[in-house]
Structures are given as structure tokens and as C-alpha cells.
Design a protein around this motif. Structure first.
Motif, PDB file in Angstrom:
ATOM      1  N   SER A   1       0.774  -0.973  -0.024  1.00 23.51           N
ATOM      2  CA  SER A   1       0.139  -0.369   0.067  1.00 23.51           C
ATOM      3  C   SER A   1       0.831   1.277   0.392  1.00 23.51           C
ATOM      4  CB  SER A   1      -0.570  -0.036   1.031  1.00 23.51           C
ATOM      5  OG  SER A   1      -1.785  -0.664   1.475  1.00 23.51           O
TER       6      SER A   1
ATOM      7  N   ARG B   1       1.058   5.063   0.613  1.00 25.76           N
ATOM      8  CA  ARG B   1       1.207   6.926   0.920  1.00 25.76           C
ATOM      9  C   ARG B   1       1.978   7.424   0.661  1.00 25.76           C
ATOM     10  NH1 ARG B   1      -0.611   2.768   4.865  1.00 25.76           N
ATOM     11  NH2 ARG B   1      -2.809   3.035   5.432  1.00 25.76           N
TER      12      ARG B   1
ATOM     13  N   ASP C   1      -5.725   7.004   3.845  1.00 24.61           N
ATOM     14  CA  ASP C   1      -5.771   6.310   3.356  1.00 24.61           C
ATOM     15  C   ASP C   1      -5.277   6.254   1.948  1.00 24.61           C
ATOM     16  OD1 ASP C   1      -7.608   4.943   4.001  1.00 24.61           O
ATOM     17  OD2 ASP C   1      -9.331   5.132   3.218  1.00 24.61           O
ATOM     18  N   SER C   2      -5.155   7.717   1.897  1.00 26.45           N
ATOM     19  CA  SER C   2      -3.027   7.622   0.504  1.00 26.45           C
ATOM     20  C   SER C   2      -2.057   8.554   0.987  1.00 26.45           C
ATOM     21  CB  SER C   2      -4.025   7.957  -0.399  1.00 26.45           C
ATOM     22  OG  SER C   2      -4.424  10.071   0.140  1.00 26.45           O
TER      23      SER C   2
END
Length: 286
Positions: free
Chosen positions: A200, A202, A239-240
Motif C-alpha cells: 500500500s 501513501r 488511506d493515501s
């Protein structure tokens, strides 16, 4: 204005071993501090080393025979053994040596040139982050970040999506119980890898940090270029992105600014070691 946070003393190399050549030092996945000391002059292509472990104020030693690593990186295994890797690969020499708890070398293998970080997790797998002299020039380390078993089996590698920018140098690596975090040059995103699945990604607001700490939604990035070498960016995870909350400096326990140092990151904990490499200090965001 809140006081600038300070490191606290964590572990010290016992005085009986101070004065020896510290080849490398780390803090493992279980919080034990280790020092790899030269125990003999180099004989040909190898030397003997002494591994000093400090845990809970107690120390023990393990003698390692015939270590060929010129630029060693050391970490511990959960069964009491150790791994020693050479940051620079040598033709015809096994780059990673695995030692049992008595210090006997059992086997070796290669993981690729230009090791920046070598951190074992609680299961004994090796997470290796590479710097730019290896990425792009050695197929073993082209991904920039890989996970290997203690027997040399490749378990995971980073696959770079276009939105993350190039992974040319692993500036910071954090290996915790359930998660691995990485912070690579050039765009300095924060990568989260859980259960060896796809990372993931970010974005972050800082460049050049050398340490990352994470506890739930809280995150801290430590270090930077030039006068920002002791910058501490406290933030929160979305989330980002890493959203900044506060920027300050992380000072030594005596209130002074730190000098040249080594860092190890484990979950919410940052361990900092300044030259001459006999002390580890701690900052914990939990």
C-alpha cells in the motif's frame, strides 16, 4: 510551545568490550541489542568476530568463526542464531552467512549487492532494502526491497506501480511483528506491506528521512537532508497520505543535537546509535 522530545538511554556495550572495533550493531525484533566486534586480525579473506548481546541489562557473547563480510550487517534469529551479510557482494563468496546459537556457520547464500538495511522479523525471515548502486545493476536487488527466508528462498519482492515513483534507494525500513514499512527515494512515499502482499502506498510531506515509526494511525518520520538530520515529523495515516501534525527536533537525552548516527526502526520504536557505537538510545511513539 511544547518541549522538544528527547531520546532515552536503552542499551550499552559492556565496558569489558569497549575499545574493540565495532563492525556493526543493531536491535532485533525482540528488542535485544547486538554488537558485532572484530575478535582477530583478518587472515586471508576472513576474520573471527565476537557477537555481544545485551538484553534486560544482562549480556552474553557468541564467537563467530571465519566471517568474510567486508561491510557486515548483522541481525538475530528467533532460535538464538544470527545472520551476517556483506553489504557489497563479492564474486565467489557467499554473501549471507547463517550461524547457529553456538556460533557455527551452517550455510550461506546471496541476496544481491548494495544492502542498505538488513532486518529479520520474529519468524526469522530477512527483509533487505538496497541502495542505488545495486538497484538497476543486480537482478537480485533490482526491486529495491525483498524478503528472503533464512535458507535463501525468495519470499517476496516489491513490484513498483507507476504512481509510486522510482524505487532507487531504501532510505528507511521498519520491520514489525505484522507489518513492514519502507520509505524509498526518489519520491519518498511510505510503503506498507502486510502478510507479504502488494504494498500500500501513501505520499509523505518530507524528503530524506532515515527512520519511520508507526503505531496504529500515528506515524513519525525522523531525519532529513543537511540541518534537518534530526527533524521529527509527527503525523497521522490516511488511506493515501501521511498528514503532518507537528514538526520538531528529536534531541539526545542530554538535550544536545545528535551527530552522525545509525538508526533501527521496529514498529513504534526508533533506536539511535551515535559514534563510537557503544550506546543505543530510544524514542517510542506508542
Amino acid at each position: 510551545m511544547a518541549a522538544e522530545p528527547r531520546l532515552t538511554s536503552y542499551a550499552r556495550l559492556p565496558s569489558a568490550y569497549q575499545g574493540r572495533d565495532v563492525l556493526h550493531s543493531t536491535v532485533d525484533a525482540f528488542g535485544r541489542a547486538h554488537w558485532l566486534l572484530r575478535d582477530s586480525a583478518r587472515r586471508g579473506d576472513a576474520y573471527d568476530a565476537l557477537l555481544v548481546t545485551v538484553e534486560g541489562g544482562r549480556d552474553r557473547t557468541t564467537r563467530l568463526r571465519s566471517v568474510p563480510a567486508r561491510f557486515p550487517r548483522v541481525d538475530a534469529l528467533p532460535d538464538g542464531g544470527f545472520v551476517v551479510a556483506d553489504a557489497r557482494r563479492q564474486d565467489g563468496v557467499e554473501q549471507v552467512q547463517v550461524f547457529d546459537s553456538s556460533g557455527r556457520s551452517s550455510h550461506g547464500f546471496d541476496v544481491g549487492d548494495a544492502i542498505e538495511h538488513l532486518l529479520t522479523d520474529e519468524s526469522g525471515d530477512l527483509w533487505v532494502g538496497y541502495f542505488d548502486e545495486g538497484v538497476g545493476s543486480d537482478p537480485l536487488c533490482d526491486p529495491g526491497l525483498r524478503c528472503w527466508s533464512r535458507t535463501g528462498e525468495p519470499l517476496w519482492e516489491y513490484h513498483q506501480p507507476s504512481e509510486a515513483g522510482w524505487f532507487l534507494d531504501c532510505y528507511a525500513l521498519n520491520v514489525d511483528r505484522r507489518c513492514t514499512w519502507a520509505y524509498p527515494y526518489t519520491d519518498f512515499p511510505l510503503l506498507e506491506i502486510r502478510n507479504r502482499r502488494r504494498a500500500s502506498i501513501r505520499t509523505t510531506p518530507v524528503r530524506g528521512a532515515k527512520g519511520v515509526m508507526v503505531h496504529g494511525p500515528r506515524v513519525a518520520l525522523y531525519g532529513g537532508y543537511g540541518d534537518e538530520h534530526d527533524r521529527l515529523l509527527l503525523g497521522s495515516l490516511t488511506d493515501s497520505a501521511v498528514e503532518p501534525v507537528e514538526e520538531t527536533r528529536l534531541l539526545r537525552a542530554d538535550g544536545a543535537r545528535s551527530g552522525r548516527r545509525r538508526v533501527v526502526c521496529r514498529g513504534p520504536r526508533l533506536y539511535v546509535q551515535e559514534e563510537p557505537g557503544i550506546d543505543w538510545a530510544l524514542y517510542d511513539i506508542s
